[in-house]
Design a protein around this motif. Structure first.
Motif, PDB file in Angstrom:
ATOM      1  N   LEU A 292       2.630 -10.965  23.609  1.00 57.87           N
ATOM      2  CA  LEU A 292       3.183 -10.038  22.613  1.00 57.87           C
ATOM      3  C   LEU A 292       3.085  -8.600  23.083  1.00 57.87           C
ATOM      4  CD1 LEU A 292       1.763 -11.657  19.371  1.00 57.87           C
ATOM      5  CD2 LEU A 292       4.154 -11.502  20.005  1.00 57.87           C
ATOM      6  N   ASN A 293       1.967  -8.261  23.703  1.00 55.16           N
ATOM      7  CA  ASN A 293       1.798  -6.897  24.202  1.00 55.16           C
ATOM      8  C   ASN A 293       2.816  -6.577  25.290  1.00 55.16           C
ATOM      9  OD1 ASN A 293      -0.320  -6.452  22.459  1.00 55.16           O
ATOM     10  ND2 ASN A 293      -1.908  -6.897  23.962  1.00 55.16           N
ATOM     11  N   ALA A 294       3.151  -7.589  26.102  1.00 56.55           N
ATOM     12  CA  ALA A 294       4.140  -7.378  27.161  1.00 56.55           C
ATOM     13  C   ALA A 294       5.507  -7.054  26.559  1.00 56.55           C
ATOM     14  CB  ALA A 294       4.230  -8.621  28.046  1.00 56.55           C
ATOM     15  N   VAL A 295       5.870  -7.742  25.488  1.00 55.06           N
ATOM     16  CA  VAL A 295       7.139  -7.455  24.809  1.00 55.06           C
ATOM     17  C   VAL A 295       7.092  -6.094  24.146  1.00 55.06           C
ATOM     18  CG1 VAL A 295       8.680  -8.167  22.945  1.00 55.06           C
ATOM     19  CG2 VAL A 295       7.674  -9.887  24.458  1.00 55.06           C
ATOM     20  N   ALA A 296       5.966  -5.784  23.522  1.00 56.95           N
ATOM     21  CA  ALA A 296       5.837  -4.534  22.765  1.00 56.95           C
ATOM     22  C   ALA A 296       5.834  -3.305  23.662  1.00 56.95           C
ATOM     23  CB  ALA A 296       4.560  -4.556  21.925  1.00 56.95           C
ATOM     24  N   THR A 297       5.559  -3.468  24.955  1.00 56.00           N
ATOM     25  CA  THR A 297       5.543  -2.317  25.857  1.00 56.00           C
ATOM     26  C   THR A 297       6.947  -1.869  26.240  1.00 56.00           C
ATOM     27  OG1 THR A 297       5.279  -3.814  27.749  1.00 56.00           O
ATOM     28  CG2 THR A 297       3.285  -2.826  26.831  1.00 56.00           C
ATOM     29  N   GLU A 298       7.971  -2.670  25.902  1.00 55.57           N
ATOM     30  CA  GLU A 298       9.334  -2.239  26.154  1.00 55.57           C
ATOM     31  C   GLU A 298       9.620  -0.983  25.334  1.00 55.57           C
ATOM     32  OE1 GLU A 298      11.875  -5.427  25.172  1.00 55.57           O
ATOM     33  OE2 GLU A 298      11.033  -6.816  26.653  1.00 55.57           O
ATOM     34  N   ARG A 299      10.360  -0.068  25.924  1.00 55.52           N
ATOM     35  CA  ARG A 299      10.645   1.188  25.252  1.00 55.52           C
ATOM     36  C   ARG A 299      11.757   1.013  24.228  1.00 55.52           C
ATOM     37  NH1 ARG A 299       6.619   2.489  26.687  1.00 55.52           N
ATOM     38  NH2 ARG A 299       6.490   2.765  24.452  1.00 55.52           N
ATOM     39  N   PRO A 300      11.743   1.785  23.158  1.00 50.96           N
ATOM     40  CA  PRO A 300      12.840   1.748  22.196  1.00 50.96           C
ATOM     41  C   PRO A 300      14.134   2.273  22.817  1.00 50.96           C
ATOM     42  CG  PRO A 300      10.897   2.843  21.302  1.00 50.96           C
ATOM     43  CD  PRO A 300      10.678   2.671  22.772  1.00 50.96           C
ATOM     44  N   ALA A 301      15.191   2.252  22.030  1.00 45.62           N
ATOM     45  CA  ALA A 301      16.481   2.734  22.517  1.00 45.62           C
ATOM     46  C   ALA A 301      16.342   4.151  23.072  1.00 45.62           C
ATOM     47  CB  ALA A 301      17.500   2.710  21.385  1.00 45.62           C
ATOM     48  N   SER A 302      17.128   4.419  24.097  1.00 54.44           N
ATOM     49  CA  SER A 302      17.059   5.733  24.734  1.00 54.44           C
ATOM     50  C   SER A 302      17.334   6.835  23.725  1.00 54.44           C
ATOM     51  CB  SER A 302      18.076   5.807  25.868  1.00 54.44           C
ATOM     52  OG  SER A 302      18.143   7.118  26.378  1.00 54.44           O
ATOM     53  N   LEU A 303      16.647   7.939  23.912  1.00 56.45           N
ATOM     54  CA  LEU A 303      16.840   9.062  23.005  1.00 56.45           C
ATOM     55  C   LEU A 303      18.250   9.629  23.098  1.00 56.45           C
ATOM     56  CD1 LEU A 303      13.441  10.854  23.517  1.00 56.45           C
ATOM     57  CD2 LEU A 303      14.235   9.752  21.436  1.00 56.45           C
ATOM     58  N   LYS A 304      18.924   9.368  24.219  1.00 61.68           N
ATOM     59  CA  LYS A 304      20.296   9.843  24.342  1.00 61.68           C
ATOM     60  C   LYS A 304      21.211   9.185  23.313  1.00 61.68           C
ATOM     61  CE  LYS A 304      19.941  10.733  29.311  1.00 61.68           C
ATOM     62  NZ  LYS A 304      20.449  10.362  30.663  1.00 61.68           N
ATOM     63  N   SER A 305      20.852   7.977  22.904  1.00 61.67           N
ATOM     64  CA  SER A 305      21.673   7.253  21.940  1.00 61.67           C
ATOM     65  C   SER A 305      21.120   7.391  20.532  1.00 61.67           C
ATOM     66  CB  SER A 305      21.767   5.775  22.329  1.00 61.67           C
ATOM     67  OG  SER A 305      20.476   5.187  22.326  1.00 61.67           O
ATOM     68  N   LYS A 306      20.334   8.433  20.292  1.00 60.14           N
ATOM     69  CA  LYS A 306      19.715   8.608  18.977  1.00 60.14           C
ATOM     70  C   LYS A 306      20.751   8.741  17.870  1.00 60.14           C
ATOM     71  CE  LYS A 306      15.814  10.816  16.898  1.00 60.14           C
ATOM     72  NZ  LYS A 306      15.846  11.626  15.805  1.00 60.14           N
ATOM     73  N   GLN A 307      21.927   9.286  18.218  1.00 58.16           N
ATOM     74  CA  GLN A 307      22.960   9.445  17.212  1.00 58.16           C
ATOM     75  C   GLN A 307      23.441   8.087  16.702  1.00 58.16           C
ATOM     76  OE1 GLN A 307      23.785  12.320  15.878  1.00 58.16           O
ATOM     77  NE2 GLN A 307      22.347  13.354  17.246  1.00 58.16           N
ATOM     78  N   ALA A 308      23.276   7.042  17.530  1.00 57.34           N
ATOM     79  CA  ALA A 308      23.703   5.699  17.131  1.00 57.34           C
ATOM     80  C   ALA A 308      22.563   4.888  16.557  1.00 57.34           C
ATOM     81  CB  ALA A 308      24.310   4.965  18.334  1.00 57.34           C
ATOM     82  N   SER A 309      21.427   5.547  16.315  1.00 50.17           N
ATOM     83  CA  SER A 309      20.258   4.810  15.838  1.00 50.17           C
ATOM     84  C   SER A 309      20.418   4.301  14.418  1.00 50.17           C
ATOM     85  CB  SER A 309      18.996   5.683  15.942  1.00 50.17           C
ATOM     86  OG  SER A 309      19.099   6.788  15.072  1.00 50.17           O
ATOM     87  N   GLY A 310      21.493   4.742  13.732  1.00 49.59           N
ATOM     88  CA  GLY A 310      21.733   4.225  12.392  1.00 49.59           C
ATOM     89  C   GLY A 310      21.997   2.733  12.408  1.00 49.59           C
TER      90      GLY A 310
END
Length: 591
Positions: A292-310
């Motif tokens: 689970l920790n290995a999966v959780a270490t993946e980074r969230p969506a790139s900040l460049k795509s923050k406008q699409a975070s909706g």
């Protein structure tokens, strides 16, 4: 009497967000009612879990410390009434907290191993050494050989005398509170393997008389008590037996017992089987957490795509009811607590094992489950901050903040102080705290009350009062939900650490300071009582999966997300944003 209803409530329960609405006390023995814990019927995982599976949707692996009855709670209860003043303490009780006093065992037992002799010489030795009495104030301090008692409570002794005091004989078995206390803290002075070897050797040697037949009869009489001691050891401190030397010693004693008493041999066999199941469950749990920790270490969506975070999934799209989310957090807390061995609190500052690198289970870190639980606290704090910083719109960020305030409130209702403090910590992180425009849209009255309850001033006096109230409620509980007490874990570790550092382990005469060991055991035994509670709430696989695998931002990523949500307000913040962008971009390109 302390209140049996939940905490003389202060808040109304939260509505769904679907409509977008805003002395030296002796520890309790872990063996209740004078009996050792019963073996768990289901004590292993049904196979290893992939990262996509939920390790919490399984039978409780630590059932040996838990009640067999589970009452499912599906109806939301109202715990609070409105109108709490910040200065009020919702856990305050009309009864003062009275510390438990230790029960006393006969001090003369401590001197039972002294060699016997006749004549005036032995009489003189007994008068001058074995029973020296001194009065201090209203108490009497008495020495029996190398063991010192104050008002019939053991306060100090040599290490050899303490080991001897643990050894059962035909007509003697050590008090269970002593067994727990010494097995817990003896690792400050010698390795568990060395202690087990010496105890088993003494138990066998004390029965030797030179007559083989008589020796067999005498060992047959003491064998059940030796099995009882080893059962208490394996049930309370099973992780000691990840050391292959301990398992070999246990196997040798099984063979020795088999030569004298068939009934005791069968008991040893059953004890070993339960121990192996427990260690197997531990190994599978650690593998599941690592996945689970290995999966959780993946980074969230790139900040460049923050406008699409909706379009991204957030916590409110998975669960819009703060009461349900607080229940699922409580599941995770109790599941992870159940795998922390009591000895891990002491192993943190125990002597280093000179054979730590030898092959076998013992190569694993001795405090890995305790560390994993602390990491869960940190993850939850960062998850809260990530959820708040990710939304583009200020209105959405404000709704997320209000949602987590209500989740924290429900955690407080339940008695889940660890999740409560993790949420407060996440909301007080600087990337979240600087969002002034967002906070201006939030009603912070309830948050201020919760912060007041967890205020660190005066050594967390408000929280400690609340914890005592929760403990009293648990002791007089009429439902499974009222039994739940999940302490602020980092503070518990800190208390144990400073107790160890603030008191000498050895006195000037070389004796072990057993008063310190009583206090350590008292704190750890309270944890064992809290740990054994079965979570009464229904599991929600989807919510649990989200909580344990959702990727969270690092500290730098949180700061940058915060600047993207609400721009820098001064030159220092502008420089910080520029530096963070450059650093994170370089990191992404390199990976």
């Amino acid at each position: 009497m302390p209140p049996t209803t939940p905490y003389a409530g202060k808040f109304n329960s939260c509505a769904s967000y679907g409509n977008n609405n805003n002395n030296h006390p002796q520890p309790h023995s872990p063996y209740r009612n004078g009996t050792a814990p019963k073996p768990a019927k289901e004590n292993v995982y049904n196979g290893a879990y992939s990262a996509a599976e939920n390790p919490y949707d399984i039978p409780q692996p630590h059932a040996s410390y838990r009640s067999s009855s589970v009452s499912s709670v599906t109806t939301k209860e109202h715990h609070y009434n409105s109108g709490c003043a910040v200065s009020e303490n919702p856990y305050s009780s009309t009864q003062p907290h009275s510390p438990r006093q230790h029960s006393t065992s006969c001090p003369a037992r401590a001197y039972r191993h002294t060699s016997s002799s006749s004549g005036s010489e032995q009489s003189s030795r007994n008068n001058s050494v074995a029973a020296k009495g001194r009065r201090y104030g209203h108490g009497v301090t008495t020495s029996y050989g190398e063991m010192c008692y104050h008002d019939n409570s053991l306060v100090s002794a040599s290490l050899e005398a303490l080991i001897q005091h643990l050894v059962p004989t035909v007509d003697y078995y050590p008090d269970r509170s002593y067994v727990f206390t010494f097995l817990l803290s003896s690792r400050l002075f010698l390795h568990p393997y060395e202690l087990m070897t010496r105890v088993c050797h003494l138990c066998v040697e004390q029965q030797r008389s030179g007559d083989a037949l008589l020796d067999k009869i005498r060992f047959r009489e003491v064998a059940p008590k030796l099995v009882q001691l080893l059962t208490e050891w394996t049930e309370t401190f099973p992780y000691d037996f990840r050391d292959e030397r301990m398992m070999r010693c246990l196997k040798d004693m099984t063979h020795h017992v088999a030569r004298g008493d068939e009934y005791s041999w069968r008991a040893m066999q059953q004890m070993t089987q339960r121990l192996i199941k427990r260690l197997s469950a531990l190994g599978q749990y650690e593998e599941a957490v690592a996945a689970l920790n290995a999966v959780a270490t993946e980074r969230p969506a790139s900040l460049k795509s923050k406008q699409a975070s909706g379009q991204r999934s957030d916590v409110m799209s998975v669960c819009d009811d703060p009461f349900i989310l607080a229940q699922q957090l409580t599941h995770i807390e109790l599941d992870r607590l159940s795998f922390i061995g009591p000895e891990e609190f002491i192993q943190t500052f125990a002597m280093k094992d000179p054979l730590e690198n030898h092959k076998g289970f013992f190569r694993k870190r001795k405090t890995s489950n305790l560390e994993a639980y602390v990491n869960w606290f940190n993850r939850l704090s960062y998850m809260v901050a990530t959820e708040i910083c990710m939304p583009v719109k200020k209105k959405h960020r404000a709704r997320i903040i209000e949602f987590f305030i209500d989740v924290a409130q429900e955690c407080f209702n339940i008695g889940n102080f660890n999740s409560l403090m993790a949420i407060i910590t996440g909301m007080n992180m600087s990337p979240v705290a600087r969002l002034r425009k967002t906070w201006s849209k939030v009603n912070t009255d309830k948050f201020e009350i919760l912060e007041h309850q967890m205020d660190p001033s005066s050594n967390f006096s408000n929280y400690r009062t609340a914890l005592r109230g929760a403990t009293q409620r648990s002791e007089t509980a009429h439902s499974s939900q009222e039994k739940i007490v999940i302490p602020f874990f980092s503070l518990l570790i800190k208390d144990i650490y400073f107790l160890n550092e603030g008191c000498a382990s050895r006195l000037t005469n070389g004796h072990i300071n057993f008063e310190k060991l009583w206090e350590l055991a008292k704190q750890v035994s309270e944890f064992l009582v809290w740990r054994q509670v079965i979570c009464p709430f229904d599991r929600d696989r989807r919510i649990l999966q989200y909580l344990v695998t959702m990727p969270v931002f690092s500290e730098d990523e949180l700061h940058l997300a915060s600047y993207e949500s609400e721009g820098p307000e001064n030159n220092m913040e502008k420089d910080s944003r520029r530096s963070l962008r450059s650093s994170l971009l370089h990191r992404e390109n390199r990976s």
